[in-house]
Design an enzyme around this catalytic site. Structure first.
Site, PDB file in Angstrom:
ATOM      1  CG  HIS A 379      -0.288   0.090   2.537  1.00 40.61           C
ATOM      2  ND1 HIS A 379       0.276  -0.996   3.157  1.00 40.61           N
ATOM      3  CD2 HIS A 379      -0.101   1.148   3.382  1.00 40.61           C
ATOM      4  CE1 HIS A 379       0.777  -0.634   4.315  1.00 40.61           C
ATOM      5  NE2 HIS A 379       0.571   0.673   4.488  1.00 40.61           N
ATOM      6  CG  ASP A 380       2.438   3.409   2.995  1.00 40.51           C
ATOM      7  OD1 ASP A 380       1.596   4.123   2.413  1.00 40.51           O
ATOM      8  OD2 ASP A 380       2.534   3.324   4.232  1.00 40.51           O
ATOM      9  CE  LYS A 383       3.624   7.107   3.268  1.00 39.25           C
ATOM     10  NZ  LYS A 383       3.432   6.920   4.721  1.00 39.25           N
ATOM     11  CG  HIS A 434      -3.582   3.484   0.893  1.00 38.88           C
ATOM     12  ND1 HIS A 434      -2.659   3.716  -0.101  1.00 38.88           N
ATOM     13  CD2 HIS A 434      -2.956   3.838   2.057  1.00 38.88           C
ATOM     14  CE1 HIS A 434      -1.547   4.179   0.422  1.00 38.88           C
ATOM     15  NE2 HIS A 434      -1.690   4.265   1.737  1.00 38.88           N
TER      16      HIS A 434
END
Length: 516
Positions: A379-380, A383, A434
């Site tokens: 989900h990240d 980053k 998300h």
């Protein structure tokens, strides 16, 4: 009353026949002599290599108790008048309408034919035959019972075939799931034994596809059971050598012969079929309870099964291996993201665990849960485009820095987009959506409500809860109660209210995951 039975002259002696199993016939009559004469008349009865097991009841009430104890009774020879004038009819009504048993064949026998008109009785009570005791000679009794057993056999075979077909259809909806494949083989095997007319209905399908590198395998027939029925139904997962079926020398030799010759071995009342494979693995189908008169067309069916079922199973095993490799790759990628973000606290692991739990509460199926579980760790991933300075910044972000953070979902989509893998496609959606809010105030698209994919809505709840509970560079860890209160306040704003309701109903489970 016994004198009313008219027996034909002595029949020629019949050579003794080896039987396998028996048909259960319940005699319901208040006259002991009727039981004795019926057993005598059918003492040498054999149908499809099975003899008759007689069970006696001397009243309608006793018959009901016995029917409750034995759900495999094939025929009920039922007297009408016993403790009451309609005791037999009450038994018939109990069987059909209260027990909902429409397989057993009910044959009424009465010494007072006028007591219950034949047409009315047969229609109203689902009676299969109606005979006056005065007309039942030994030969006619033999014919009536034979006809009843044929009907019962066909009904059971049809029922079993339907059950097998139902398993096949159910498994076909998700055929590439390994558990569904086991169910598929079990269904096909059930169809096969039904068509073969197996009396004992015992079968196993075993393979060493799982055991190529297993040094514990000491015998050629030491295969793993992956589908079974009858007395072996609870043996799935065991080795064939643990079942005890190969202790008999003849059977042991038949197993070896099937593997050595790569063929189908028929012996006594069983068969062992070697199932063909593209690889160097052995798989066997063992079926017992075969009738003595198995036809060539039935043998062709066994051969068709042997040729195709192992190919299907190994195709699934290959896909499982590919899925396993893909899962490992995703886990490694998630670990790389975690390392890049300097996260040693287990954030990604807990978000994945919380997401899967919330998906299960929501009612997702097994395949959907598996997709969610594999997609959540990424989900990240966007980053990783941020600088170390920005990732480690302790205080509020300025406008330029905040814009860079808001680009992370887009970077995540760019990294994962375009893959043909369904898992990666879901991971791309989660990474991209998300950070969206239920009320449309999120980023990067400002979409709202159910326009946000369910997986992204689930991961958002799990991600925010876990982040609130963790001590980060810019904040201290919140208590469980404070984090839950925040989720509650932001329901219908940031979060899907239906998901928050599930969290509130099971919040202790959320806390348990965080503490694990």
């Amino acid at each position: 009353m016994v004198d009313d039975f008219l027996f034909a002259g002595d029949a020629p002696e019949v050579e003794s026949v080896k039987t396998i199993g028996c048909w259960k016939v319940l005699i319901v009559d208040d006259e002991p002599e009727v039981h004795a004469v019926t057993k005598l008349a059918l003492s040498d009865f054999v149908f499809q290599d099975k003899s008759i097991e007689f069970i006696s009841a001397y009243s309608g009430a006793e018959a009901k108790e016995i029917i409750n104890q034995h759900n495999d009774i094939a025929i009920v020879l039922l007297d009408v008048v016993m403790e009451t004038d309609d005791a037999g009819l009450n038994v018939a009504n109990y069987i059909r309408n209260e027990l909902n048993n429409h397989k057993v064949r009910i044959i009424l026998r009465t010494g007072q034919p006028g007591q219950a008109p034949e047409k009315q009785v047969i229609v109203n009570y689902d009676i299969n035959d109606y005979k006056s005791k005065t007309e039942l000679t030994a030969q006619k009794l033999f014919t009536v019972v034979l006809s009843g057993l044929r009907s019962y056999r066909d009904i059971r075979a049809l029922e079993k075939s339907h059950d097998g077909l139902r398993k096949i259809i159910s498994a076909s909806a998700d055929i590439f799931n390994v558990h569904s494949m086991d169910q598929f083989i079990e269904g096909v095997m059930q169809q096969l034994t039904s068509v073969l007319g197996c009396g004992e209905e015992q079968a196993i399908y075993a393979t060493d596809s799982f055991m190529v590198n297993c040094t514990a395998r000491k015998k050629e027939h030491d295969l793993k059971v992956i589908a079974a029925q009858g007395q072996f139904a609870d043996k799935v997962g065991l080795l064939v050598s643990e079942l005890g079926v190969v202790k008999d020398n003849n059977l042991n030799n038949a197993f070896k012969q099937a593997i050595t010759s790569r063929s189908i071995v028929y012996q006594d009342n069983y068969l062992i079929a070697y199932c063909h494979s593209r690889y160097s693995t052995n798989s066997l189908l063992f079926v017992s309870g075969l009738p003595s008169d198995i036809s060539e067309s039935q043998k062709d069916l066994v051969e068709l099964f042997a040729k195709n079922v192992q190919i299907a199973y190994e195709s699934i095993q290959l896909k499982v291996e590919l899925d396993s490799s893909q899962t490992e790759l995703l886990e490694r990628l998630g670990g790389a993201v975690e390392k890049r973000l300097n996260d040693s606290s287990g954030h990604i692991r807990r978000v994945t665990q919380l997401s899967t739990m919330l998906g299960e509460w929501f009612g997702l199926g097994d395949s959907e849960l598996e997709m969610l579980k594999k997609a959540a760790p990424l989900h990240d991933i966007g980053k990783i485009s941020l600088s170390n300075e920005l990732l480690k910044k302790e205080y509020d972000l300025d406008e330029i820095e905040w814009e860079k953070v808001k680009q992370c979902p887009i970077r995540g989509l760019e990294i994962l987009d375009g893959s043909k893998s369904e898992i990666i496609q879901y991971a791309a959606i989660v990474a991209y959506q998300h950070n969206e809010n239920w009320d449309g105030t999120g980023y990067p698209q400002a979409i709202k409500g159910k326009s946000i994919h369910l997986f992204a809505r689930i991961v958002k709840v799990a991600n925010v809860y876990e982040s609130l509970r963790s001590a980060l560079i810019y904040k201290e860890a919140w208590s469980h109660e404070k984090a839950i209160q925040y989720l509650k306040l932001e329901s219908s704003k940031q979060f899907d209210p239906e998901l928050i309701k599930l969290v509130l109903e099971n919040d202790q489970e959320f806390e348990r995951v965080y503490k694990s």
